[in-house]
Design an enzyme around this catalytic site. Structure first.
Site, PDB file in Angstrom:
ATOM      1  N   CYS A  24       0.881  -1.150  -0.162  1.00 34.11           N
ATOM      2  CA  CYS A  24      -0.011  -0.035  -0.060  1.00 34.11           C
ATOM      3  C   CYS A  24       0.896   1.219   0.187  1.00 34.11           C
ATOM      4  CB  CYS A  24      -1.189  -0.056   1.107  1.00 34.11           C
ATOM      5  SG  CYS A  24      -1.705   1.641   1.485  1.00 34.11           S
ATOM      6  N   ASP A  70       0.204  -6.097  -0.470  1.00 35.75           N
ATOM      7  CA  ASP A  70      -0.947  -6.453  -1.509  1.00 35.75           C
ATOM      8  C   ASP A  70      -0.555  -7.617  -2.418  1.00 35.75           C
ATOM      9  OD1 ASP A  70      -2.345  -4.208  -0.678  1.00 35.75           O
ATOM     10  OD2 ASP A  70      -1.557  -2.844  -1.960  1.00 35.75           O
TER      11      ASP A  70
END
Length: 283
Positions: free
Chosen positions: A190, A197
């Site tokens: 992120c 992620d």
């Protein structure tokens, strides 16, 4: 209109969960700054959309009975803004104790609010697509991995963990090919919180044959990179487009869900139908 920045969002901050409808919770972020970083200014070199799945959608009937649903949301890549994902979750939570006549009203409200957010005060060229799925059709939602040749099979050394486009090469002197390559080793972080992620990516192209080992090492090089999903996919598209010079190119990533939302960006050099919004096993 003053533009939002990621640092001003609710990411990484304690947030009050509002359970009454509030469209102001949506936090649009401009696409332009990150696109400028990768050389995208003026006319865009790609088409496509960001396909979201909302797994935690609920509201009340007019008689106060809770309803649950899934939603498929399609944000055109031509939109001037994305919606920051935590604000999207907070917005969806605001439906929880709000009464609506039926799912059609919920769908219409989602489409109107999200369309307003992604154009953020500018002229709306196309609306956000929204499809609300009720429990009676949940069993029709398939699970399927991305089609293509899995390049994760390659036994390679990796030592680059920030984007390294110089790893991308292609056989310009050989006959062109048409192929689809897939990897499950895409990971980025992120932009604001640094939380991981996880994603799978499909690269479909025609043109000079891309070196698969170099492509895999390049995809692995995103491992410590901080950027939103949509921005990572556009970076991958532009790096492959400029370094490998395909005639046609499509990049599609499916990221695992966080906070009941997954984001699945698709970018293509030529107009084409969007892939079906079908989740993978990890999602």
């Amino acid at each position: 209109m003053t533009e939002n920045t990621p640092e001003l969002s609710q990411l990484g901050k304690a947030s009050a969960y509002v359970d009454r409808y509030d469209a102001s919770l949506l936090f649009p972020l401009p696409r332009a700054p990150k696109r400028e970083e990768i050389g995208v200014t003026g006319r865009m070199p790609f088409f496509g959309a960001d396909m979201w799945t909302a797994f935690e959608l609920s509201w009340l009937t007019l008689r106060g009975k809770p309803q649950v649903a899934l939603a498929h949301i399609t944000v055109p890549c031509e939109s001037t803004h994305i919606v920051e994902s935590k604000s999207f979750k907070l917005y969806l939570n605001s439906f929880n104790n709000t009464r609506f006549a039926d799912s059609a009203e919920v769908q219409a409200r989602l489409r109107a609010d999200l369309s307003t957010a992604v154009w953020h005060g500018g002229p709306m060229q196309s609306s956000v697509g929204v499809k609300v799925l009720l429990p009676e059709v949940f069993d029709r939602e398939p699970v399927h991995e991305l089609d293509g040749l899995l390049i994760d099979r390659l036994d390679i050394d990796c030592d680059r963990y920030t984007p390294a486009p110089e790893l991308l090469t292609a056989e310009f002197a050989e006959q062109p090919v048409e192929e689809t390559l897939v990897s499950n080793l895409l990971k980025s972080n992120c932009l604001v919180t640094g939380q991981p992620d996880w994603g799978s990516v499909q690269i479909r192209y025609s043109g000079p044959q891309i070196d698969q080992a170099g492509l895999l090492r390049y995809l692995v090089s995103f491992r410590n990179h901080n950027e939103f999903h949509e921005q990572c996919v556009e970076r991958i598209f532009m790096d492959v487009w400029t370094r490998c010079r395909p005639v046609k190119l499509a990049v599609y990533a499916r990221y695992t869900r966080r906070g009941g939302l997954d984001i699945n960006p698709f970018r293509t050099s030529h107009p084409s139908a969007l892939p079906a919004n079908v989740r993978t096993a990890r999602q």
